[in-house]
Enzyme design. Structure first.
Site, PDB file in Angstrom:
ATOM      1  CB  CYS A  24      -7.045   2.575  -1.535  1.00  0.00           C
ATOM      2  SG  CYS A  24      -5.661   3.298  -0.632  1.00  0.00           S
ATOM      3  NE  ARG A  76      -6.145  -1.251  -1.761  1.00  0.00           N
ATOM      4  CZ  ARG A  76      -5.202  -1.828  -1.009  1.00  0.00           C
ATOM      5  NH1 ARG A  76      -5.360  -3.089  -0.618  1.00  0.00           N
ATOM      6  NH2 ARG A  76      -4.139  -1.177  -0.635  1.00  0.00           N
ATOM      7  CE  LYS A  98      -6.568   0.210   1.713  1.00  0.00           C
ATOM      8  NZ  LYS A  98      -5.636   1.334   1.532  1.00  0.00           N
ATOM      9  CG  HIS A 147     -10.500   0.872   0.843  1.00  0.00           C
ATOM     10  ND1 HIS A 147      -9.503   1.813   0.886  1.00  0.00           N
ATOM     11  CD2 HIS A 147     -11.649   1.548   1.112  1.00  0.00           C
ATOM     12  CE1 HIS A 147     -10.010   2.998   1.165  1.00  0.00           C
ATOM     13  NE2 HIS A 147     -11.319   2.874   1.297  1.00  0.00           N
ATOM     14  CE  LYS A 180      -3.247   7.383  -1.412  1.00  0.00           C
ATOM     15  NZ  LYS A 180      -3.253   6.844  -0.038  1.00  0.00           N
ATOM     16  CG  ASP A 221      -2.111   0.844   1.152  1.00  0.00           C
ATOM     17  OD1 ASP A 221      -2.138   1.731   0.283  1.00  0.00           O
ATOM     18  OD2 ASP A 221      -3.055   0.649   1.935  1.00  0.00           O
ATOM     19  CG  ASP A 222      -0.365   4.885   0.256  1.00  0.00           C
ATOM     20  OD1 ASP A 222      -1.156   4.526  -0.640  1.00  0.00           O
ATOM     21  OD2 ASP A 222      -0.690   5.674   1.154  1.00  0.00           O
ATOM     22  CG  ASP A 244      -2.370   0.713  -3.081  1.00  0.00           C
ATOM     23  OD1 ASP A 244      -1.208   1.132  -2.911  1.00  0.00           O
ATOM     24  OD2 ASP A 244      -3.329   1.089  -2.377  1.00  0.00           O
ATOM     25  CG  ASN A 245      -1.832   4.227  -4.324  1.00  0.00           C
ATOM     26  OD1 ASN A 245      -2.931   3.786  -3.987  1.00  0.00           O
ATOM     27  ND2 ASN A 245      -0.987   4.729  -3.436  1.00  0.00           N
ATOM     28  CG  HIS A 285      -2.193   3.771   3.973  1.00  0.00           C
ATOM     29  ND1 HIS A 285      -2.612   4.650   4.949  1.00  0.00           N
ATOM     30  CD2 HIS A 285      -2.970   4.031   2.889  1.00  0.00           C
ATOM     31  CE1 HIS A 285      -3.590   5.394   4.483  1.00  0.00           C
ATOM     32  NE2 HIS A 285      -3.821   5.050   3.223  1.00  0.00           N
ATOM     33  CB  SER A 345      -6.868   3.199   4.537  1.00  0.00           C
ATOM     34  OG  SER A 345      -6.900   3.118   3.133  1.00  0.00           O
TER      35      SER A 345
END
Length: 529
Positions: free
Chosen positions: A87, A91, A140, A142, A336, A47-48, A305-306, A254, A165
């Site tokens: 996010c 996903r 996660k 989301h 992001k 994540d991130d 994811d980004n 994240h 998140s």
């Protein structure tokens, strides 16, 4: 007994009965084909994460030795992109192989969202479950947590994780974040909203299947819980002989950062570096368990994811050389929530001993959209019919070192109000065209102005990976590229207009927030006080 429940793994009696049925009703040849073990899949989604966070992409970095080693033993991708730069859309696209304009998920779901990924969209886990796989998710989700949108109703036999998140709820011992958020309130008279960017009324819940097992959860032990559950699943699958699909959606990187080695009492380790090391250790332990279980029959695919959330300053990652200088020179972030390279180009590794050649670097233009069709192809399953896909089967890239990826790739706008999901940035070979530019909030609070470009800005990434100077719009090169870009863009927009598209319900209802005890401040589970 192991802590994880695995209800659909085949017992010896069930397996014997299945052999009897297929032998007598399908024939011995079909029996062999039916019972032949299919490959296992472990998809790890960070994540991130920044493209420059891993040592394999930025020599001199030494926080990710396990991932760096996995790249040396497998395939590293240098031009791999998340399907979106926030996010939920990223996903949803990964699990369906379809952009948000098709699957309906164009921006993030909230704590109080009543909906999620539309129910008429087919999730990767649903196809594999129907094909006889044991399917599990750690981490996660989301994509909706209420009723039928919960992962336990979207093809996963087992789920252990958080519904959104890790900053979308309070905890008793908050991690590192900007702004710093207070612990969950225990007195209803003291749970004011003075921290507007913090969640004080709903504690962060931890689910096991459909049940909240901890609220608020302990962020500082979450990674270890995830690791143990993932290893349990691998061991169970090995004992049963059943092929499995394990989707691990990490909390790392994240905010709030909460690596166990960087608890508030320990001050000698940088929080972001400590979190990178914890994430790397997590992946290394999963790989070790997988290698010991079914090494030559398991594909591990690590991606993100980004890009990094630059507004979090020292608690965000590195975009590497993908600086988006055209944008940052005009203010704001280019990571992001933007379609600049830093927002969606992510570190990616594929590892499958004996199948994927070792120590190979691929520059093929690929996307997280490709995971859905590729996994199904490797599992011998067909794509669900009556819909179009944006992902492509990249089996030849993985197994045969083909350099053929996407001819063109579209990056959906994830942050500009009124343009959610619009495919406003087009990648075509080495070129990238922006019809809309805009920045996310940078460290310190600056934000660039959203701008519409007609004709678009076009960059040549082979000469300008930092996206600093666009092509001269009066040049012959620009005219040639623009003609090709317009043709690709109109083709995909027409295809979407004729497709079976979905619409997500983004309505908010406070009662939809997951809560184990509504009579208690912050929905605290009384048994955890």
């Amino acid at each position: 007994m192991p802590a994880v429940s695995v209800p659909l793994l085949l017992s010896g009696a069930v397996f014997t009965a299945l052999v009897y049925f297929t032998t007598n009703h399908l024939g011995r040849r079909d029996t062999y084909s039916y019972l032949k073990k299919k490959p296992n899949f472990i998809i790890v989604l960070a994540d991130d994460i920044g493209w420059g966070d891993l040592g394999l992409n930025r020599p001199g970095m030494n926080h990710t030795p396990n991932l760096d080693r996995m790249a040396q033993e497998g395939m590293r991708f240098t031009d791999f992109h998340s399907p979106a730069s926030t996010c939920s859309p990223s996903r949803a696209a990964l699990l369906t192989g379809r952009h948000g304009l098709r699957n309906g998920v164009t921006h993030n779901f909230a704590v109080g969202s009543v909906g999620g990924l539309p129910l008429n969209e087919t999730v990767l886990a649903e196809v594999l479950q129907a094909a006889g796989y044991y399917t599990a998710m750690i981490g996660k989700w989301h994509l909706g947590h209420r009723g039928p949108y919960h992962p336990s109703h979207r093809g996963f036999d087992y789920y252990f994780g958080i519904p959104y998140s890790n900053d979308m709820g309070c905890t008793d011992t908050p991690g590192y974040d900007i702004p710093s958020c207070p612990p969950c309130a225990r007195d209803p008279l003291l749970d004011g909203d003075e921290h507007k960017e913090c969640y004080s009324r709903i504690a962060l819940p931890l689910f096991e299947n459909l049940r909240i097992v901890e609220q608020p959860l302990n962020l500082w032990t979450l990674a270890e819980q995830y690791t143990q559950k993932a290893i349990d699943i691998i061991h169970h699958a090995r004992a049963s002989g059943q092929s499995f699909f394990l989707y691990v959606a990490l909390a790392h990187m994240h905010v709030p950062l909460s690596a166990a080695s960087r608890e508030p009492s320990i001050t000698h380790i940088d929080p972001y570096a400590a979190s990178l090391e914890e994430m790397d250790s997590f992946v290394g332990r999963i790989k070790t368990a997988s290698d010991a279980s079914d090494k030559e029959n398991t594909l591990i695919w690590f991606t993100g994811d980004n890009g990094p959330w630059e507004k979090k300053c020292q608690f965000s990652g590195s975009v590497g050389p993908f600086l988006g200088r055209w944008q940052t020179d005009r203010g704001g972030s280019s990571a992001k929530r933007t379609t600049w390279e830093g927002g969606h180009r992510v570190p990616t590794i594929a590892y499958w001993p004996g199948k994927i050649p070792a120590n190979v670097t691929s520059s093929a233009l690929l996307s997280g959209l490709d995971i859905f069709p590729t996994v199904l192809s490797l599992a011998g399953e067909s794509l669900p019919s009556q819909r179009q896909y944006d992902g492509i089967d990249v089996t030849k890239v993985l197994l045969h070192q083909s350099d053929t990826g996407h001819k063109s790739l579209f990056h959906p706008n994830s942050g500009a109000a009124g343009h959610f999901g619009d495919l406003q940035t087009v990648r075509l070979g080495q070129y990238k065209a922006f019809y809309i530019t805009g920045a996310a909030e940078a460290c310190g609070g600056g934000t660039g102005q959203e701008m519409v470009h007609d004709p678009p800005l076009i960059f040549d990434l082979s000469r300008d990976e930092g996206e600093g100077v666009p092509l001269d719009s009066s040049s012959a090169e620009y005219s040639m590229v623009l003609e090709r870009v317009e043709k690709e863009r109109q083709a995909v927009l027409t295809d979407i207009a004729m497709d079976n598209v979905s619409r997500a319900d983004y309505a908010i209802d406070p009662s939809a927030a997951p809560c184990c005890d509504r009579s208690h401040v912050a929905c605290r589970c009384r048994g955890l006080e």
